[in-house]
Design a protein around this motif. Structure first.
Motif, mmCIF file in Angstrom:
data_model
loop_
_atom_site.group_PDB
_atom_site.id
_atom_site.type_symbol
_atom_site.label_atom_id
_atom_site.label_comp_id
_atom_site.label_asym_id
_atom_site.label_seq_id
_atom_site.Cartn_x
_atom_site.Cartn_y
_atom_site.Cartn_z
ATOM 1 N N HIS A 129 0.815 -1.217 0.000
ATOM 2 C CA HIS A 129 0.000 0.000 0.000
ATOM 3 C C HIS A 129 0.851 1.271 0.000
ATOM 4 C CE1 HIS A 129 -3.231 2.812 1.000
ATOM 5 N NE2 HIS A 129 -4.089 1.856 0.669
ATOM 6 N N PRO A 130 1.795 1.416 0.932
ATOM 7 C CA PRO A 130 2.619 2.633 0.925
ATOM 8 C C PRO A 130 3.559 2.715 -0.282
ATOM 9 C CG PRO A 130 3.394 1.105 2.608
ATOM 10 C CD PRO A 130 2.083 0.577 2.122
ATOM 11 N N ILE A 131 3.932 1.579 -0.857
ATOM 12 C CA ILE A 131 4.779 1.579 -2.047
ATOM 13 C C ILE A 131 4.018 2.195 -3.225
ATOM 14 C CG2 ILE A 131 5.880 0.119 -3.782
ATOM 15 C CD1 ILE A 131 7.513 0.353 -1.254
ATOM 16 N N ALA B 159 -4.172 3.254 -4.449
ATOM 17 C CA ALA B 159 -3.628 2.017 -3.882
ATOM 18 C C ALA B 159 -4.748 1.046 -3.539
ATOM 19 C CB ALA B 159 -2.790 2.330 -2.648
ATOM 20 N N ASP B 160 -5.818 1.567 -2.948
ATOM 21 C CA ASP B 160 -6.967 0.721 -2.605
ATOM 22 C C ASP B 160 -7.568 0.091 -3.861
ATOM 23 O OD1 ASP B 160 -6.721 1.264 0.084
ATOM 24 O OD2 ASP B 160 -8.251 2.832 0.112
ATOM 25 N N ALA B 161 -7.721 0.898 -4.903
ATOM 26 C CA ALA B 161 -8.326 0.410 -6.139
ATOM 27 C C ALA B 161 -7.463 -0.670 -6.785
ATOM 28 C CB ALA B 161 -8.532 1.570 -7.110
ATOM 29 N N ILE B 162 -6.155 -0.451 -6.816
ATOM 30 C CA ILE B 162 -5.241 -1.425 -7.428
ATOM 31 C C ILE B 162 -5.235 -2.729 -6.646
ATOM 32 C CG2 ILE B 162 -2.804 -1.929 -7.870
ATOM 33 C CD1 ILE B 162 -2.462 1.038 -8.555
ATOM 34 N N LEU B 163 -5.073 -2.622 -5.344
ATOM 35 C CA LEU B 163 -4.974 -3.826 -4.520
ATOM 36 C C LEU B 163 -6.283 -4.601 -4.481
ATOM 37 C CD1 LEU B 163 -2.765 -2.487 -1.584
ATOM 38 C CD2 LEU B 163 -2.083 -3.915 -3.517
ATOM 39 N N ASP B 164 -7.401 -3.899 -4.508
ATOM 40 C CA ASP B 164 -8.698 -4.579 -4.502
ATOM 41 C C ASP B 164 -8.856 -5.447 -5.750
ATOM 42 O OD1 ASP B 164 -11.523 -4.924 -3.483
ATOM 43 O OD2 ASP B 164 -11.938 -4.039 -5.446
#
Length: 243
Positions: free
Chosen positions: A205-207, A214-219
């Motif tokens: 997330h911090p990367i 970040a939320d959208a990508i990781l989700d």
């Protein structure tokens, strides 16, 4: 029509598989019926074209390592589930349009493993591309200057399997963040992505930065993704000690 004329016709039509098989038939004088000969020539051309396609897919993929499934070490201490791995490489991962995340310390074989999966995907006829993640963002940034960005993004979207190697070694800037979001969004539930990283997913997330992106990508990327956490000592060190 003479046999040589037939061979010349096959060459002019670029039916190289048929041409080679017919040449062999003439040289060996195998007794075949007309039906058997046609079937043999057709099969030879089919195999020839399949081999050409696989060679083209492998060339376009540009893997970091020229490895195959047979090269994988399934030592119990590595944390690699052979049954899961063989299911994924059998086409299940791509057919299901799922993602795979491979994590572990440097040298444990993440890139090696991802490249082996990619090689197998090419053998099965799937379009595959391999990128070092940092280099990909450099290429995309340069593409913004010569108006080739959208073309490259579209090419990436069309791949059945995308491998992003060494993710997370450097924090993403705004351009890289936006590019990654676009890539993942385009591929979400449409095709498969493999990401390798030295960092656990919890540190991504911090990367990536900028919470909403970040939320959208990781989700989209992490949700329901298969995960392999490789363990053990560095394979490079192990190989060096053998040498």
């Amino acid at each position: 029509m003479t046999n040589q004329a037939t061979l010349n016709k096959l060459v002019s039509l670029r039916l190289w598989g048929m041409k080679n098989a017919f040449t062999t038939y003439l040289e060996t004088s195998v007794d075949l019926t007309a039906d058997e000969l046609v079937a043999q020539l057709t099969e030879a051309e089919t195999v020839h074209r399949q081999n050409l396609r696989v060679a083209r897919l492998l060339k376009n993929a540009r893997f970091r390592y020229p490895v195959q499934i047979a090269d994988i070490d399934f030592d119990a201490g590595r944390g690699l589930d052979k049954n899961l791995f063989m299911r994924l490489t059998g086409g299940t991962l791509i057919e299901s349009k799922e993602n795979l995340i491979i994590t572990g310390a440097t040298g444990v074989g993440k890139s090696f493993l991802a490249s082996a999966i990619g090689h197998q995907a090419c053998m099965l006829g799937y379009k595959t591309m391999y990128f070092n993640t940092r280099k990909l963002f450099h290429v995309l940034h340069a593409a913004l200057a010569d108006d080739s960005y959208l073309k490259l993004i579209a090419k990436i979207e069309k791949q059945d399997l995308l491998i992003l190697d060494d993710f997370g070694l450097h924090s993403l800037d705004q351009n890289a963040r936006q590019a990654l979001l676009e890539i993942i969004e385009d591929r979400h539930q449409k095709s498969s992505t493999i990401i390798t990283s030295q960092l656990p997913v919890s540190a991504w997330h911090p990367i990536i930065g900028e919470n909403a992106i970040a939320d959208a990508i990781l989700d989209r990327l992490v949700h329901q993704a298969h995960r392999i956490e490789l363990k053990g000592e560095s394979l490079r060190k192990k190989q060096k000690s053998k040498d």
